[in-house]
Design an enzyme around this catalytic site. Structure first.
Site, PDB file in Angstrom:
ATOM      1  N   HIS A  39       0.868  -1.198   0.000  1.00 43.44           N
ATOM      2  CA  HIS A  39       0.000   0.000   0.000  1.00 43.44           C
ATOM      3  C   HIS A  39       0.892   1.230   0.000  1.00 43.44           C
ATOM      4  O   HIS A  39       1.498   1.576   1.016  1.00 43.44           O
ATOM      5  CB  HIS A  39      -0.906   0.016   1.243  1.00 43.44           C
ATOM      6  CG  HIS A  39      -1.851   1.184   1.287  1.00 43.44           C
ATOM      7  ND1 HIS A  39      -3.193   1.031   1.507  1.00 43.44           N
ATOM      8  CD2 HIS A  39      -1.641   2.516   1.143  1.00 43.44           C
ATOM      9  CE1 HIS A  39      -3.783   2.225   1.499  1.00 43.44           C
ATOM     10  NE2 HIS A  39      -2.850   3.146   1.287  1.00 43.44           N
ATOM     11  N   HIS A  53       1.539   5.387  -1.679  1.00 47.48           N
ATOM     12  CA  HIS A  53       1.148   6.570  -2.464  1.00 47.48           C
ATOM     13  C   HIS A  53       2.403   7.168  -3.091  1.00 47.48           C
ATOM     14  O   HIS A  53       3.312   7.579  -2.373  1.00 47.48           O
ATOM     15  CB  HIS A  53       0.481   7.617  -1.562  1.00 47.48           C
ATOM     16  CG  HIS A  53      -0.778   7.107  -0.927  1.00 47.48           C
ATOM     17  ND1 HIS A  53      -2.014   7.245  -1.516  1.00 47.48           N
ATOM     18  CD2 HIS A  53      -0.979   6.414   0.220  1.00 47.48           C
ATOM     19  CE1 HIS A  53      -2.929   6.678  -0.743  1.00 47.48           C
ATOM     20  NE2 HIS A  53      -2.333   6.152   0.315  1.00 47.48           N
ATOM     21  N   LYS A 102      -9.213  -0.433  -5.886  1.00 50.21           N
ATOM     22  CA  LYS A 102      -9.297   0.178  -4.567  1.00 50.21           C
ATOM     23  C   LYS A 102     -10.681   0.773  -4.350  1.00 50.21           C
ATOM     24  O   LYS A 102     -11.172   1.546  -5.172  1.00 50.21           O
ATOM     25  CB  LYS A 102      -8.229   1.278  -4.456  1.00 50.21           C
ATOM     26  CG  LYS A 102      -8.245   2.065  -3.153  1.00 50.21           C
ATOM     27  CD  LYS A 102      -7.706   1.263  -1.973  1.00 50.21           C
ATOM     28  CE  LYS A 102      -7.903   1.993  -0.661  1.00 50.21           C
ATOM     29  NZ  LYS A 102      -6.731   2.641  -0.156  1.00 50.21           N
ATOM     30  N   HIS A 130     -10.424   0.915   1.798  1.00 50.32           N
ATOM     31  CA  HIS A 130     -10.232   1.862   2.905  1.00 50.32           C
ATOM     32  C   HIS A 130     -11.436   1.673   3.823  1.00 50.32           C
ATOM     33  O   HIS A 130     -12.532   2.116   3.509  1.00 50.32           O
ATOM     34  CB  HIS A 130     -10.146   3.303   2.393  1.00 50.32           C
ATOM     35  CG  HIS A 130      -9.861   4.280   3.496  1.00 50.32           C
ATOM     36  ND1 HIS A 130      -8.657   4.932   3.616  1.00 50.32           N
ATOM     37  CD2 HIS A 130     -10.610   4.681   4.551  1.00 50.32           C
ATOM     38  CE1 HIS A 130      -8.685   5.705   4.698  1.00 50.32           C
ATOM     39  NE2 HIS A 130      -9.862   5.571   5.278  1.00 50.32           N
ATOM     40  N   ASP A 174       1.473   2.545   3.553  1.00 50.25           N
ATOM     41  CA  ASP A 174       0.620   3.724   3.391  1.00 50.25           C
ATOM     42  C   ASP A 174       1.465   4.995   3.438  1.00 50.25           C
ATOM     43  O   ASP A 174       1.005   6.050   3.869  1.00 50.25           O
ATOM     44  CB  ASP A 174      -0.493   3.762   4.446  1.00 50.25           C
ATOM     45  CG  ASP A 174      -1.585   4.779   4.120  1.00 50.25           C
ATOM     46  OD1 ASP A 174      -1.672   5.208   2.951  1.00 50.25           O
ATOM     47  OD2 ASP A 174      -2.331   5.159   5.045  1.00 50.25           O
TER      48      ASP A 174
END
Ligand code: NCD
Ligand code: ZN
Length: 346
Positions: free
Chosen positions: A14, A16, A100, A137, A248
């Site tokens: 996970h 970004h 997602k 999420h 994350d």
């Protein structure tokens, strides 16, 4: 006493990476250590189609330092308008690994997320049929639900009913933060699993709020009480295949964090492996680090474990940068609040 540990090269399930100058600045922080990562699609606008994912993957590969070997595992952002056949084609071509699900408004850049979960039922059925995992999420967004309860309420009100409607769907509960998440994630091995972040293994809600507000510890889902953190550490260090690393790592430039209305997101790509080695050593579970960071994720996703390795060596405190400079501005690196002694040495 163990002072060297070698594990298969870890993956981040996970992550970004953002875009543009930020992508350029922060990608090496991940690709230096990790072989693969599940790339979150919450750009503005989001990555919703096969064409979007192709273009984004090309931008990531163009930003990759030439001496790094890294495979981005792309995801599509589910909307109420997602076309099941476009999604299936993206998966069949090997371009996209997962999709997602963001409840609309749950977190950073989630305005295009799903409001009415019944509307995506045909897409979820298609995903179950083709074996494409859904990353979720897991927080409700109802104004009357306390922010510290939003994960537990999501499991009861949304996730469990959704999984009963589409029982063959493979689901990854992203960045769990509660003992309820820990318990539920282990209830269907092979069908259900959870990622756990580095920072949720280290901070509880006191770290955010005691002695002044610490914007760099604010992320979503927000860190909970200490007993929940302890449940996460127990799960991660157990070696159980239902849990694996998803950092994350979510960079925002400092002015957007140090702000009267600061963004959610902790940036931990730079020091995650040193932090994890410290956490696992403290739990007397260094032998389980490979399962958590390198083996359980590929097993769930049906991918091979890396045949490359990473070696960590214990020594003098690691000199970590406080910030990473990017063309968009500086990004503060997660501060675990203790010295890190584990160096990535190979
Ligand atoms: C993430 C981001 O900044 O994109 N923020 C966060 O606090 N984790 C979004 C997310 O994963 O929820
Ligand atoms: Zn995230």
């Amino acid at each position: 006493m163990t002072d060297t540990i070698t594990i298969p090269r870890p993956d981040d399930w996970h992550l970004h990476l953002r875009d543009g100058a930020m992508l350029q600045g922060i990608l090496p922080e991940t690709s230096r250590h990790f072989g693969r990562a599940i790339i979150m699609p919450n750009l503005v606008p989001p990555v919703v189609t096969r064409a979007d994912a192709t273009a984004y993957r090309d931008r990531i590969m163009a930003a990759l330092p030439t001496d790094h070997s890294f495979t981005p595992l792309m995801t599509l952002y589910l909307t109420e308008d997602t076309d099941p056949s476009d999604l299936a084609a993206a998966h069949a071509s090997g371009l996209v690994t997962a999709a997602k699900l963001y409840p609309a408004g749950a977190t950073t850049n989630s305005a295009s997320g799903v409001r009415d979960f019944d509307k995506i039922q045909p897409v979820l059925e298609k995903m179950a049929e083709i074996g494409m995992p859904m990353c979720v999420h897991g927080e409700v967004t109802d104004a009357d639900i306390d922010i510290f309860d939003r994960e537990a309420v999501f499991i009861d009100r949304v996730l469990d009913p959704l999984r009963r409607k589409v029982p063959d769907l493979k689901v990854v509960m992203e960045h769990i933060t509660t003992s309820q998440g820990v318990e539920y994630a282990a209830s269907a091995p092979g069908k259900l699993a959870a990622t756990i972040t580095t920072h949720h293994l280290i901070i509880n809600r006191n770290h955010i709020l005691v002695g002044g507000i610490k914007p760099h510890y604010y992320c979503l889902p927000v860190a909970k009480r200490e007993d929940h953190r302890l449940a996460l550490v127990k799960a991660a260090t157990s070696g159980n295949g239902s849990y694996f690393l998803g950092t994350d790592s979510a960079p925002h430039i400092d002015p957007l964090k140090e702000n009267a209305c600061g963004c959610a997101g902790v940036f931990s790509a730079t020091n995650t492996m040193s932090c994890l080695a410290e956490v696992f050593e403290q739990a007397d579970a260094l032998a389980q680090l490979a399962n958590f960071a390198s083996r359980n994720g590929p097993a769930f996703y049906g991918l091979p474990v890396s045949d490359d390795t990473m070696t960590l060596t214990k020594g003098e405190p690691v000199n970590m940068p406080d910030k990473i400079a990017t063309g968009d501005g500086a990004v503060t690196v997660f501060d675990p609040g203790f010295a890190l002694h584990w160096h990535v040495t190979g």
